[in-house]
Write a protein that holds these residues in place. Structure first.
Motif, PDB file in Angstrom:
ATOM      1  N   LEU A 175      53.573  26.759 -67.978  1.00  0.00           N
ATOM      2  CA  LEU A 175      55.086  27.354 -67.674  1.00  0.00           C
ATOM      3  C   LEU A 175      54.031  28.958 -67.036  1.00  0.00           C
ATOM      4  O   LEU A 175      55.015  29.372 -67.551  1.00  0.00           O
ATOM      5  N   HIS A 176      53.451  28.821 -66.618  1.00  0.00           N
ATOM      6  CA  HIS A 176      52.585  30.078 -65.596  1.00  0.00           C
ATOM      7  C   HIS A 176      53.132  30.129 -64.194  1.00  0.00           C
ATOM      8  O   HIS A 176      52.286  29.322 -63.702  1.00  0.00           O
ATOM      9  N   PHE A 177      53.902  29.837 -63.617  1.00  0.00           N
ATOM     10  CA  PHE A 177      54.192  29.663 -62.389  1.00  0.00           C
ATOM     11  C   PHE A 177      53.802  30.743 -61.141  1.00  0.00           C
ATOM     12  O   PHE A 177      54.705  32.235 -61.605  1.00  0.00           O
ATOM     13  N   VAL A 178      53.021  30.345 -60.150  1.00  0.00           N
ATOM     14  CA  VAL A 178      52.398  31.643 -59.389  1.00  0.00           C
ATOM     15  C   VAL A 178      52.705  31.211 -57.877  1.00  0.00           C
ATOM     16  O   VAL A 178      52.530  30.044 -57.371  1.00  0.00           O
ATOM     17  N   ILE A 179      53.811  32.773 -57.479  1.00  0.00           N
ATOM     18  CA  ILE A 179      53.483  32.424 -56.021  1.00  0.00           C
ATOM     19  C   ILE A 179      52.602  33.594 -55.366  1.00  0.00           C
ATOM     20  O   ILE A 179      52.431  34.900 -55.806  1.00  0.00           O
ATOM     21  N   VAL A 180      51.812  33.273 -54.110  1.00  0.00           N
ATOM     22  CA  VAL A 180      51.010  33.259 -53.193  1.00  0.00           C
ATOM     23  C   VAL A 180      51.718  33.977 -52.014  1.00  0.00           C
ATOM     24  O   VAL A 180      52.235  33.381 -51.370  1.00  0.00           O
ATOM     25  N   GLY A 181      52.060  35.374 -52.195  1.00  0.00           N
ATOM     26  CA  GLY A 181      52.563  36.229 -50.766  1.00  0.00           C
ATOM     27  C   GLY A 181      53.877  37.048 -50.729  1.00  0.00           C
ATOM     28  O   GLY A 181      55.036  35.839 -51.535  1.00  0.00           O
ATOM     29  N   GLY A 182      53.989  37.730 -51.011  1.00  0.00           N
ATOM     30  CA  GLY A 182      55.238  38.431 -50.782  1.00  0.00           C
ATOM     31  C   GLY A 182      56.089  38.944 -49.617  1.00  0.00           C
ATOM     32  O   GLY A 182      57.104  39.830 -48.897  1.00  0.00           O
ATOM     33  N   GLY A 183      56.128  37.723 -48.604  1.00  0.00           N
ATOM     34  CA  GLY A 183      57.082  37.969 -48.002  1.00  0.00           C
ATOM     35  C   GLY A 183      58.354  37.153 -47.869  1.00  0.00           C
ATOM     36  O   GLY A 183      58.931  37.216 -49.196  1.00  0.00           O
ATOM     37  N   PRO A 184      59.494  37.128 -46.920  1.00  0.00           N
ATOM     38  CA  PRO A 184      60.808  36.584 -47.020  1.00  0.00           C
ATOM     39  C   PRO A 184      60.766  35.566 -47.791  1.00  0.00           C
ATOM     40  O   PRO A 184      61.093  35.669 -48.967  1.00  0.00           O
ATOM     41  N   THR A 185      59.584  34.635 -47.745  1.00  0.00           N
ATOM     42  CA  THR A 185      60.198  32.470 -48.870  1.00  0.00           C
ATOM     43  C   THR A 185      59.565  33.230 -49.821  1.00  0.00           C
ATOM     44  O   THR A 185      60.213  33.016 -50.598  1.00  0.00           O
ATOM     45  N   GLY A 186      58.387  33.979 -49.925  1.00  0.00           N
ATOM     46  CA  GLY A 186      57.332  34.179 -51.445  1.00  0.00           C
ATOM     47  C   GLY A 186      58.885  35.059 -52.389  1.00  0.00           C
ATOM     48  O   GLY A 186      58.816  34.448 -53.379  1.00  0.00           O
ATOM     49  N   VAL A 187      59.328  35.504 -52.089  1.00  0.00           N
ATOM     50  CA  VAL A 187      60.348  36.743 -53.488  1.00  0.00           C
ATOM     51  C   VAL A 187      61.896  36.137 -53.219  1.00  0.00           C
ATOM     52  O   VAL A 187      61.747  36.059 -54.111  1.00  0.00           O
ATOM     53  N   GLU A 188      62.225  35.121 -51.768  1.00  0.00           N
ATOM     54  CA  GLU A 188      63.041  34.143 -52.277  1.00  0.00           C
ATOM     55  C   GLU A 188      63.195  33.091 -53.299  1.00  0.00           C
ATOM     56  O   GLU A 188      63.830  32.883 -54.450  1.00  0.00           O
ATOM     57  N   PHE A 189      61.717  32.655 -53.368  1.00  0.00           N
ATOM     58  CA  PHE A 189      61.116  31.282 -54.181  1.00  0.00           C
ATOM     59  C   PHE A 189      61.290  31.978 -55.545  1.00  0.00           C
ATOM     60  O   PHE A 189      61.935  31.381 -56.149  1.00  0.00           O
ATOM     61  N   ALA A 190      60.719  33.127 -55.718  1.00  0.00           N
ATOM     62  CA  ALA A 190      60.434  34.024 -57.143  1.00  0.00           C
ATOM     63  C   ALA A 190      61.771  34.061 -57.385  1.00  0.00           C
ATOM     64  O   ALA A 190      61.955  33.646 -58.753  1.00  0.00           O
ATOM     65  N   ALA A 191      63.142  34.739 -56.760  1.00  0.00           N
ATOM     66  CA  ALA A 191      64.298  34.803 -57.097  1.00  0.00           C
ATOM     67  C   ALA A 191      65.210  33.574 -57.475  1.00  0.00           C
ATOM     68  O   ALA A 191      65.461  33.597 -58.645  1.00  0.00           O
ATOM     69  N   GLU A 192      65.115  32.774 -56.832  1.00  0.00           N
ATOM     70  CA  GLU A 192      65.836  31.854 -57.091  1.00  0.00           C
ATOM     71  C   GLU A 192      64.962  30.809 -57.781  1.00  0.00           C
ATOM     72  O   GLU A 192      65.239  30.136 -59.045  1.00  0.00           O
ATOM     73  N   LEU A 193      63.402  30.834 -58.617  1.00  0.00           N
ATOM     74  CA  LEU A 193      62.955  30.632 -60.108  1.00  0.00           C
ATOM     75  C   LEU A 193      63.811  30.580 -61.088  1.00  0.00           C
ATOM     76  O   LEU A 193      63.421  29.761 -62.394  1.00  0.00           O
ATOM     77  N   HIS A 194      63.478  32.328 -60.423  1.00  0.00           N
ATOM     78  CA  HIS A 194      63.654  32.981 -61.973  1.00  0.00           C
ATOM     79  C   HIS A 194      65.584  32.426 -62.867  1.00  0.00           C
ATOM     80  O   HIS A 194      65.526  32.346 -63.352  1.00  0.00           O
ATOM     81  N   ASP A 195      65.802  32.585 -61.856  1.00  0.00           N
ATOM     82  CA  ASP A 195      67.222  31.961 -62.246  1.00  0.00           C
ATOM     83  C   ASP A 195      67.908  31.062 -62.533  1.00  0.00           C
ATOM     84  O   ASP A 195      68.337  30.529 -63.949  1.00  0.00           O
ATOM     85  N   PHE A 196      66.998  29.853 -62.120  1.00  0.00           N
ATOM     86  CA  PHE A 196      66.784  28.389 -61.685  1.00  0.00           C
ATOM     87  C   PHE A 196      66.459  28.592 -63.700  1.00  0.00           C
ATOM     88  O   PHE A 196      67.050  27.523 -64.752  1.00  0.00           O
ATOM     89  N   ILE A 197      65.665  28.804 -63.957  1.00  0.00           N
ATOM     90  CA  ILE A 197      64.682  28.726 -64.882  1.00  0.00           C
ATOM     91  C   ILE A 197      65.862  29.302 -66.475  1.00  0.00           C
ATOM     92  O   ILE A 197      66.128  28.836 -67.883  1.00  0.00           O
ATOM     93  N   ILE A 198      66.020  31.155 -65.933  1.00  0.00           N
ATOM     94  CA  ILE A 198      66.975  31.454 -66.827  1.00  0.00           C
ATOM     95  C   ILE A 198      68.129  30.705 -67.467  1.00  0.00           C
ATOM     96  O   ILE A 198      68.737  30.664 -68.108  1.00  0.00           O
ATOM     97  N   GLU A 199      68.871  29.576 -66.068  1.00  0.00           N
ATOM     98  CA  GLU A 199      70.751  29.895 -66.203  1.00  0.00           C
ATOM     99  C   GLU A 199      69.864  28.104 -67.227  1.00  0.00           C
ATOM    100  O   GLU A 199      71.295  28.196 -67.103  1.00  0.00           O
TER     101      GLU A 199
END
Length: 505
Positions: free
Chosen positions: A215-239
């Protein structure tokens, strides 16, 4: 008397036109008909449509096709996908916020709306032969021998819009163990992978350490795609996800790894700072100053830049989003045209590939080589100095100011950076007073720092779409602008450029 003898008698005294008239009369008009047919064939040849081959159906390719007047061209399209995807929404597809079918549209549906016919082949272009003006293609149907035979297409104009591929930097294990986010299929695979991680984590017999790893999800790369995915994944998991798998919700972790000092480092510092603070509040672990060394199916090894220490991080799923790399067909093409070693094809400000007048490159596979004004100062000064006095009056400068601003957009950016409204402000003396005239040294000094504002355009959908639309408009006015050029002055050779150069708005 025979036909030939009659013609022979007439030919001694009659001119050529009379001979043809007599022969046409005697033969029932067949010669006249033949002449008319030849004339018609010649007219058709003169008005034969130029063949335009488009490689790719991404943002740049589709924008070009949508805006192109295809009644003037014979258009053929080669693309490995027969659909267009709205790529900025791919991170939302990974978590089900948006369904995949909502962000795709059939290329054939797009092209059939045009007043004419566009041919489309679902294939990959593997070689561009610019010398013989051909592209060599391979169909994507590898499992069908009959439908996988290679073919080639000739062209009069070639539009290269194949995009870019994921850049792994040669890191061991990335291709085998990481997810990417370039296509719709990638987003769907990630969505299934996230669900699988939770399904595995709730199986009996696993230790808590094993559950945490899955359950450890790792995103490599702090550009627009990586940041957008991290935010979407967080909301998906929490909600959503934790309500379905409540027994493991406390074990979930999201980590974003960035090699630079900040995420979104190509954006304004305030945006970067806001994103980092938001992630901290949401519990997303942002690790900056780390370089990935290798990846396995269970761990990712990173090197801390500040200390040189190697750290192993367990993972359940990795998204690799570290920028774009060059496709093999583009690398091969750049070698042919003397651009080997570059990341993208160099074009001029009109999107023509340097050294290839009938080849254009747009989107992520290309980069505009903006001309420096400092290299043209002498030519600009000479063109503006109407009376050849060796100095420029403000009236003479006014005659070329608009052309300078259009041809060298960095000048306008430089004026804005200095909070100046007009190029004349650059030519003021040390006390800020306007000058009546300047010599070439003062002119050169005033513009010496303008080239510092030259910037490479980002590899984004917005840039690609605008380039495709711009190029289509140029093609639509190709013949018109040959007669009446609409571009800025040619300071070196005289006359005007055929079109205004591309400018990203």
């Amino acid at each position: 008397m025979t036909l030939l003898s009659s013609l022979g008698r007439a030919s001694r005294s009659a001119p050529l036109a009379s001979k043809l008239l007599l022969l046409g009369t005697l033969s029932g008009g067949s010669i006249v008909a033949y002449a008319d047919a030849n004339e018609e064939a010649n007219k058709k040849e003169e008005h034969k449509k130029k063949k335009v081959v488009v490689l790719g159906t991404g943002w740049a390719g589709i924008s070009f096709l949508k805006d192109l007047d295809i009644t003037s061209y014979d258009v053929q399209v080669v693309s490995p996908q027969n659909y267009f995807a709205f790529t900025p929404l791919l991170p939302s597809v990974t978590c089900g916020t948006v369904e995949a079918r909502s962000i795709v549209e059939s290329v054939r549906n797009i092209t059939k709306k045009k007043n004419g016919e566009i041919e489309l082949w679902e294939a990959d272009c593997f070689k561009i032969d610019h010398v013989n003006q051909k592209v060599h293609c391979r169909p994507v149907f590898k499992d069908d021998p009959e439908a996988s035979q290679e073919f080639s297409l000739g062209y009069d104009y070639l539009i290269v819009a194949v995009g870019a591929q994921v850049n792994t930097f040669g890191t061991p294990g990335v291709l085998e163990n990481c997810h990417f986010l370039k296509e719709v299929e990638d987003a769907q695979r990630i969505r299934r992978g996230v669900i699988d991680c939770f399904e595995k984590a709730i199986l009996p017999g696993l230790t808590e350490e094993q559950r945490r790893r899955k359950l450890h999800f790792v995103i490599v790369g702090g550009g627009p795609t990586g940041v957008e995915f991290a935010a979407e994944l967080h909301d998906f998991i929490i909600e959503d996800i934790t309500k379905i798998y409540p027994s493991v919700k406390e074990l979930v972790k999201i980590t974003l790894i960035q090699s630079g000092d900040h995420i979104l480092n190509t954006f304004d510092e305030r945006i970067s700072s806001f994103a980092e603070q938001k992630f901290t509040r949401d519990g997303i672990d942002v690790q900056t100053g780390m370089r990935v060394m290798s990846v396995t199916d269970k761990d990712i090894t990173v090197k801390v830049k500040s200390s040189g220490e190697l750290v192993s991080i367990p993972h359940g799923l990795i998204l690799w989003s570290t920028g774009v790399g060059t496709r093999p067909v583009i690398s091969d093409f750049m070698e042919q045209v003397g651009q080997g070693g570059r990341r993208a094809v160099a074009t001029n400000e009109w999107l023509q590939v340097t050294g290839c007048e009938n080849v254009y490159a747009v989107g992520d596979c290309a980069s505009i080589a903006q001309r420096k004004i400092l290299g043209d100062i002498a030519n600009i000064f000479k063109a503006a100095d109407a009376d050849n006095s060796g100095t420029l009056t403000m009236e003479e400068l006014e005659g070329v100011v608009d052309d300078i601003i259009v041809r060298y957009p960095q000048v306008e950016l430089y004026l804005k950076s200095k909070h100046m409204r007009h190029i004349n402000d650059l030519l003021a003396d040390s006390e800020g007073n306007a000058r009546k005239e300047v010599d070439i040294e003062a002119f050169k000094l005033a513009l010496s720092e303008a080239d510092s504002q030259m910037k490479t355009l980002p590899a984004t959908a917005q840039v690609a779409a605008q380039q495709g639309a711009y190029l289509a408009k140029c093609f639509n006015r190709m013949e018109q602008c040959k007669e009446l050029p609409e571009g800025p002055k040619r300071f070196r050779t005289g006359g005007h450029h055929q079109f205004r150069p591309f400018q990203y708005a």
